[in-house]
Scaffold this motif. Structure first.
Motif, PDB file in Angstrom:
ATOM      1  N   ILE A 158      33.951  48.115  28.597  1.00  0.00           N
ATOM      2  CA  ILE A 158      32.672  46.960  28.251  1.00  0.00           C
ATOM      3  C   ILE A 158      33.613  45.790  28.354  1.00  0.00           C
ATOM      4  N   LYS A 159      33.439  44.861  29.177  1.00  0.00           N
ATOM      5  CA  LYS A 159      33.884  43.523  29.334  1.00  0.00           C
ATOM      6  C   LYS A 159      33.191  42.501  28.470  1.00  0.00           C
ATOM      7  N   PRO A 160      34.018  41.521  28.207  1.00  0.00           N
ATOM      8  CA  PRO A 160      33.401  40.222  27.046  1.00  0.00           C
ATOM      9  C   PRO A 160      32.146  39.952  27.374  1.00  0.00           C
ATOM     10  N   PHE A 211      47.353  45.453  32.198  1.00  0.00           N
ATOM     11  CA  PHE A 211      46.333  46.201  32.615  1.00  0.00           C
ATOM     12  C   PHE A 211      46.035  46.001  34.111  1.00  0.00           C
ATOM     13  N   TYR A 212      45.818  44.689  34.588  1.00  0.00           N
ATOM     14  CA  TYR A 212      45.631  44.313  35.774  1.00  0.00           C
ATOM     15  C   TYR A 212      46.665  43.971  36.748  1.00  0.00           C
ATOM     16  N   ALA A 213      47.973  44.739  36.300  1.00  0.00           N
ATOM     17  CA  ALA A 213      49.149  44.237  37.267  1.00  0.00           C
ATOM     18  C   ALA A 213      49.036  44.386  38.679  1.00  0.00           C
ATOM     19  N   GLU A 214      48.183  45.461  39.099  1.00  0.00           N
ATOM     20  CA  GLU A 214      48.022  45.535  40.614  1.00  0.00           C
ATOM     21  C   GLU A 214      47.389  44.279  41.188  1.00  0.00           C
ATOM     22  N   HIS A 215      46.867  43.492  40.549  1.00  0.00           N
ATOM     23  CA  HIS A 215      46.136  42.133  41.109  1.00  0.00           C
ATOM     24  C   HIS A 215      46.908  41.086  40.760  1.00  0.00           C
ATOM     25  N   LYS A 216      47.888  41.193  40.212  1.00  0.00           N
ATOM     26  CA  LYS A 216      49.056  40.043  39.984  1.00  0.00           C
ATOM     27  C   LYS A 216      49.185  38.870  41.046  1.00  0.00           C
ATOM     28  N   PRO A 263      44.718  35.590  44.063  1.00  0.00           N
ATOM     29  CA  PRO A 263      44.097  34.086  43.692  1.00  0.00           C
ATOM     30  C   PRO A 263      43.436  34.256  42.358  1.00  0.00           C
ATOM     31  N   PHE A 264      42.666  35.196  42.186  1.00  0.00           N
ATOM     32  CA  PHE A 264      41.667  35.254  40.887  1.00  0.00           C
ATOM     33  C   PHE A 264      42.367  35.750  39.668  1.00  0.00           C
ATOM     34  N   PHE A 265      43.606  36.068  39.869  1.00  0.00           N
ATOM     35  CA  PHE A 265      44.320  36.903  38.566  1.00  0.00           C
ATOM     36  C   PHE A 265      44.332  36.108  37.286  1.00  0.00           C
ATOM     37  N   ASP A 314      42.364  33.665  36.351  1.00  0.00           N
ATOM     38  CA  ASP A 314      40.925  33.628  35.902  1.00  0.00           C
ATOM     39  C   ASP A 314      40.427  35.047  35.221  1.00  0.00           C
ATOM     40  N   LEU A 315      41.040  36.202  35.948  1.00  0.00           N
ATOM     41  CA  LEU A 315      40.637  37.433  35.347  1.00  0.00           C
ATOM     42  C   LEU A 315      41.246  37.611  34.014  1.00  0.00           C
ATOM     43  N   VAL A 316      42.284  37.283  33.805  1.00  0.00           N
ATOM     44  CA  VAL A 316      43.083  37.685  32.650  1.00  0.00           C
ATOM     45  C   VAL A 316      42.509  36.788  31.654  1.00  0.00           C
ATOM     46  N   ASN A 355      31.295  57.551  37.194  1.00  0.00           N
ATOM     47  CA  ASN A 355      31.329  56.106  36.596  1.00  0.00           C
ATOM     48  C   ASN A 355      31.557  55.039  37.553  1.00  0.00           C
ATOM     49  N   ARG A 356      31.933  55.110  38.761  1.00  0.00           N
ATOM     50  CA  ARG A 356      31.987  54.153  39.657  1.00  0.00           C
ATOM     51  C   ARG A 356      30.516  54.098  40.329  1.00  0.00           C
ATOM     52  N   ASP A 357      29.852  54.932  40.292  1.00  0.00           N
ATOM     53  CA  ASP A 357      28.429  55.088  40.867  1.00  0.00           C
ATOM     54  C   ASP A 357      27.544  54.213  39.941  1.00  0.00           C
ATOM     55  N   ALA A 417      28.494  47.909  42.694  1.00  0.00           N
ATOM     56  CA  ALA A 417      29.699  47.188  43.539  1.00  0.00           C
ATOM     57  C   ALA A 417      30.459  46.006  42.466  1.00  0.00           C
ATOM     58  N   THR A 418      31.560  45.881  42.844  1.00  0.00           N
ATOM     59  CA  THR A 418      32.486  44.767  42.258  1.00  0.00           C
ATOM     60  C   THR A 418      31.640  43.322  42.163  1.00  0.00           C
ATOM     61  N   ASN A 419      30.982  42.932  43.186  1.00  0.00           N
ATOM     62  CA  ASN A 419      30.296  41.967  42.878  1.00  0.00           C
ATOM     63  C   ASN A 419      28.780  42.325  42.699  1.00  0.00           C
ATOM     64  N   ILE A 451      24.798  49.308  36.495  1.00  0.00           N
ATOM     65  CA  ILE A 451      25.055  48.822  35.572  1.00  0.00           C
ATOM     66  C   ILE A 451      25.526  47.074  35.893  1.00  0.00           C
ATOM     67  N   ARG A 452      26.080  46.945  36.880  1.00  0.00           N
ATOM     68  CA  ARG A 452      26.509  45.472  37.301  1.00  0.00           C
ATOM     69  C   ARG A 452      25.323  44.705  37.836  1.00  0.00           C
ATOM     70  N   ALA A 453      24.363  45.664  38.495  1.00  0.00           N
ATOM     71  CA  ALA A 453      23.017  44.783  38.963  1.00  0.00           C
ATOM     72  C   ALA A 453      22.264  44.392  37.683  1.00  0.00           C
ATOM     73  N   THR A 501      27.977  37.517  37.863  1.00  0.00           N
ATOM     74  CA  THR A 501      29.094  36.920  38.605  1.00  0.00           C
ATOM     75  C   THR A 501      30.277  37.877  38.963  1.00  0.00           C
ATOM     76  N   ILE A 502      30.857  37.762  39.980  1.00  0.00           N
ATOM     77  CA  ILE A 502      32.043  38.839  40.330  1.00  0.00           C
ATOM     78  C   ILE A 502      33.116  38.491  39.063  1.00  0.00           C
ATOM     79  N   ASP A 503      33.264  37.670  38.570  1.00  0.00           N
ATOM     80  CA  ASP A 503      34.347  37.522  37.536  1.00  0.00           C
ATOM     81  C   ASP A 503      33.858  37.990  36.382  1.00  0.00           C
ATOM     82  N   ALA A 504      32.690  37.799  35.906  1.00  0.00           N
ATOM     83  CA  ALA A 504      32.157  38.293  34.765  1.00  0.00           C
ATOM     84  C   ALA A 504      31.311  39.329  34.941  1.00  0.00           C
ATOM     85  N   ASN A 505      31.899  40.551  35.307  1.00  0.00           N
ATOM     86  CA  ASN A 505      30.850  41.643  35.927  1.00  0.00           C
ATOM     87  C   ASN A 505      30.767  43.031  34.900  1.00  0.00           C
ATOM     88  N   ALA A 506      30.558  42.603  33.912  1.00  0.00           N
ATOM     89  CA  ALA A 506      30.169  43.745  32.595  1.00  0.00           C
ATOM     90  C   ALA A 506      31.107  44.865  32.413  1.00  0.00           C
TER      91      ALA A 506
HETATM   92  P1  GDP Z   1      36.582  46.703  40.410  1.00  0.00           P
HETATM   93  O1  GDP Z   1      37.563  47.885  40.522  1.00  0.00           O
HETATM   94  O2  GDP Z   1      35.324  46.941  40.900  1.00  0.00           O
HETATM   95  O3  GDP Z   1      36.465  46.127  38.869  1.00  0.00           O
HETATM   96  O4  GDP Z   1      37.230  45.542  41.283  1.00  0.00           O
HETATM   97  P2  GDP Z   1      38.799  45.272  41.582  1.00  0.00           P
HETATM   98  O5  GDP Z   1      39.656  46.251  41.408  1.00  0.00           O
HETATM   99  O6  GDP Z   1      38.765  44.559  43.054  1.00  0.00           O
HETATM  100  O7  GDP Z   1      38.975  43.696  40.757  1.00  0.00           O
HETATM  101  C1  GDP Z   1      39.197  43.918  39.336  1.00  0.00           C
HETATM  102  C2  GDP Z   1      38.441  42.769  38.912  1.00  0.00           C
HETATM  103  O8  GDP Z   1      38.805  41.480  39.108  1.00  0.00           O
HETATM  104  C3  GDP Z   1      36.935  42.863  39.174  1.00  0.00           C
HETATM  105  O9  GDP Z   1      35.889  43.647  38.336  1.00  0.00           O
HETATM  106  C4  GDP Z   1      36.435  41.378  39.043  1.00  0.00           C
HETATM  107  O10 GDP Z   1      36.135  41.025  37.564  1.00  0.00           O
HETATM  108  C5  GDP Z   1      37.716  40.600  39.292  1.00  0.00           C
HETATM  109  N1  GDP Z   1      37.334  40.148  40.669  1.00  0.00           N
HETATM  110  C6  GDP Z   1      37.862  40.851  41.754  1.00  0.00           C
HETATM  111  N2  GDP Z   1      37.502  40.038  42.921  1.00  0.00           N
HETATM  112  C7  GDP Z   1      37.382  38.930  42.726  1.00  0.00           C
HETATM  113  C8  GDP Z   1      37.131  37.558  43.125  1.00  0.00           C
HETATM  114  O11 GDP Z   1      37.131  37.560  44.554  1.00  0.00           O
HETATM  115  N3  GDP Z   1      37.031  36.585  42.399  1.00  0.00           N
HETATM  116  C9  GDP Z   1      37.087  36.695  40.847  1.00  0.00           C
HETATM  117  N4  GDP Z   1      36.949  35.377  40.275  1.00  0.00           N
HETATM  118  N5  GDP Z   1      37.277  37.761  40.326  1.00  0.00           N
HETATM  119  C10 GDP Z   1      37.346  38.873  41.234  1.00  0.00           C
END
Ligand code: GDP
Ligand code: MG
Length: 141
Positions: A10-12, A50-55, A58-60, A62-64, A86-88, A92-94, A103-105, A110-115
């Protein structure tokens, strides 16, 4: 379907909204059991690892920054098909694309603060659970 474990965070933003209980109630109502839980304020190092796969994304940064902006509640959920279930429940991420009633709906704007976070495969569930919990901190029932 087999009993699985998945990692949920459960995110910030959702913690700040006082939505911890509402979100955990959705997991429990869907038949998932909380078998481990802790509240923690992530360091940059812990969130980045934790989010090393997204290193390279471009949003890394901001995500951290977001994941370290306030406390989170990390849980291990157990149940039949727990990873996909749980994914259901998350949607969706956005949140703008998340199905109604997810839950996200309902809790994110926003996609960056998605609960919530949820593991996306058995391999990531195993890695993510051991990233936060030792075996002696998991309490199957
Ligand atoms: P998740 O598995 O549905 O959480 O999505 P991902 O693994 O693709 O991305 C991890 C997290 O990075 C997401 O939950 C978002 O918080 C963030 N994120 C993903 N894509 C974007 C983006 O395009 N922009 C921003 N600002 N954050 C993103
Ligand atoms: Mg993901």
């Amino acid at each position: 379907m087999a009993t699985e474990r998945t990692l949920s965070i459960i995110k910030p933003d959702a913690v700040a909204k006082n939505a911890i209980g509402d979100i955990i109630a959705r997991f429990e109502k869907a038949g998932l059991q909380v078998v481990a839980a802790k509240m923690t304020h992530l360091s940059e190092e812990k969130a980045g690892g934790f989010y090393a796969e997204h290193k390279e994304r471009p949003f890394f940064k901001d995500l951290v920054g977001f994941m370290t902006s306030g406390p989170v509640v990390v849980q291990v959920l157990e149940g039949e098909g727990a990873i996909a279930k749980n994914r259901d429940l998350m949607g969706a991420t956005n949140p703008k694309e998340a199905a109604p009633g997810t839950i996200r709906a309902d809790f994110a704007e926003t996609i960056d603060a998605n609960a919530v976070h949820g593991s996306d495969s058995p391999e990531s569930a195993e890695r993510e659970i051991s990233y936060f919990f030792g075996n002696d901190e998991i309490c199957p029932r």
